[in-house]
Design an enzyme around this catalytic site. Structure first.
Site, PDB file in Angstrom:
ATOM      1  N   ASN A  23       0.838  -1.207   0.000  1.00 25.65           N
ATOM      2  CA  ASN A  23       0.000   0.000   0.000  1.00 25.65           C
ATOM      3  C   ASN A  23       0.877   1.262   0.000  1.00 25.65           C
ATOM      4  OD1 ASN A  23       0.986   0.082   2.556  1.00 25.65           O
ATOM      5  ND2 ASN A  23      -0.983   0.187   3.596  1.00 25.65           N
ATOM      6  N   GLY A  49       6.792   1.592   1.988  1.00 22.88           N
ATOM      7  CA  GLY A  49       7.553   1.130   0.821  1.00 22.88           C
ATOM      8  C   GLY A  49       7.493   2.159  -0.299  1.00 22.88           C
ATOM      9  N   ASP A  52      -3.943  -2.745   0.259  1.00 22.29           N
ATOM     10  CA  ASP A  52      -3.717  -2.807   1.700  1.00 22.29           C
ATOM     11  C   ASP A  52      -4.244  -4.156   2.202  1.00 22.29           C
ATOM     12  OD1 ASP A  52      -3.969  -2.624   4.465  1.00 22.29           O
ATOM     13  OD2 ASP A  52      -4.493  -0.498   4.418  1.00 22.29           O
ATOM     14  N   TYR A 112       3.844  -3.067  17.828  1.00 24.03           N
ATOM     15  CA  TYR A 112       4.562  -3.898  16.856  1.00 24.03           C
ATOM     16  C   TYR A 112       4.781  -5.301  17.430  1.00 24.03           C
ATOM     17  CZ  TYR A 112       8.274  -5.130  13.467  1.00 24.03           C
ATOM     18  OH  TYR A 112       9.039  -5.719  12.497  1.00 24.03           O
TER      19      TYR A 112
END
Ligand code: UDP
Length: 316
Positions: free
Chosen positions: A36, A40, A60, A149
């Site tokens: 998405n 990146g 996504d 995370y």
């Protein structure tokens, strides 16, 4: 339909994902990259667009994922991965690790794909043992800043193993330690891009805390080779991939300043909350099961990375 083995790489425009695209194209696969583009960039994969063995989906993975045709492998690498990125995007980080993984597991089950996940050394949290082997359960604060995370990745491992146990899905779990090399974003906030850009500009090099925290740094080509070997193995349990030698951040900053022939001096900034004090992989399993260990020294890896950063800064 192509006779080649087909692989979906989520996060295919990211740092590790784009190198995996290159590797698998070179090994003769049909590669479908999905991204998405929040962390990146298409620049990492632009060179692959002319190839008929390469496709790109702008998507996504937290939304329903569908790919026509067979899929032999799914490599799930989509996620913000640098601490400063996931602190800025906490909810999305949790969603891509949880809902994104769930969506892709559904696809893997449907297509009978081998499902390989990019897990992380962060699942060990601020480890109380060093080095960390795969049997260590970790020391994570679920509600701390890094929890978004760490817990997303822990959930990712849990649901992936549940799909193996319940649906007999063929899985691979790579626990990836700090990795560096070309295509790291110069502004991703991690130690290496910060230090290298600062050193090249002769600016102050920002070491957090007292710089006595330890990390190990694996060069990207070695990491990609390890992931590829894991993909081809039949090992379904977590496996550490990383460089089995640690250094302090002070030492790392000095190495980079020297390599860049820089006039930069180190300055000390506050340590981020719950920044792990040590992190180093025990790679006994990777050595034994995958016959893998890093071959490129940190020195050589840093030289190659420096060439990339010089080029990027010139074109900026
Ligand atoms: N770090 C630092 N200066 C920076 C960026 C990071 O000293 O400009 C430290 C950070 O506090 C941590 C280590 O470098 O102890 C590695 O951080 P990074 O963000 O690269 O990844 P982490 O290992 O924390 O996931």
């Amino acid at each position: 339909m192509s006779e080649l083995k087909r692989v979906l790489i989520t996060g295919g425009a990211g740092f590790i994902g784009s190198h995996l695209c290159d590797k698998l194209i070179n090994e003769g696969y049909h590669v479908i990259a999905m991204d998405n583009l929040i962390t990146g960039t298409l620049k990492n994969i632009e060179h692959l667009f002319p190839l008929k063995e390469f496709e790109f989906y702008f998507h996504d993975v937290t939304k329903f994922v569908h790919i026509p045709g067979k899929l032999d492998y799914i490599l799930h690498f989509a996620s913000p991965a640098s601490p400063s990125d996931y602190l800025k995007m906490p909810i999305h980080t949790l969603k891509v690790g949880s809902i994104g993984t769930y969506n892709l597991l559904g696809l893997a089950k449907e297509k009978k794909s081998v499902f390989l996940i990019a897990s992380t050394s962060e699942i060990y949290g601020d480890p109380l043992v060093n080095p960390q082997n795969e049997d260590y359960w970790g020391n994570v604060n679920p509600i701390g800043p890094r929890g978004v995370y760490d817990e997303a990745k822990r959930f990712m491992e849990a649901i992936t193993m549940a799909y193996h146990n319940y649906h007999n899905l063929d899985i691979r779990i790579a626990r990836i330690f700090n990795t560096f090399g070309p295509r790291m974003r110069i502004d991703d906030g991690r130690a290496l891009p910060n230090f290298m850009v600062q050193a090249l500009k002769n600016e102050e090099v920002t070491v957090y805390g007292d710089g006595k925290q330890y990390r190990s740094f694996c060069y990207i080509d070695d990491m990609v080779e390890g992931i590829y070997k894991l993909m081809l193995s039949d090992y379904i349990y977590p496996i550490n991939l990383g460089y089995p030698e640690m250094i302090t951040l002070n030492h790392f900053a000095e190495e980079i300043i020297k390599l860049c022939n820089s006039k930069s001096k180190i300055v000390y900034k506050p340590l981020p909350v719950e920044d792990p004090k040590v992190r180093m992989p025990d790679i006994t399993k990777a050595r034994e099961i995958l016959k893998w260990e890093p071959k490129i020294t940190r020195e050589e890896g840093l030289k190659r990375t420096l060439e990339y950063f010089k080029k990027i800064l010139k074109s900026d």
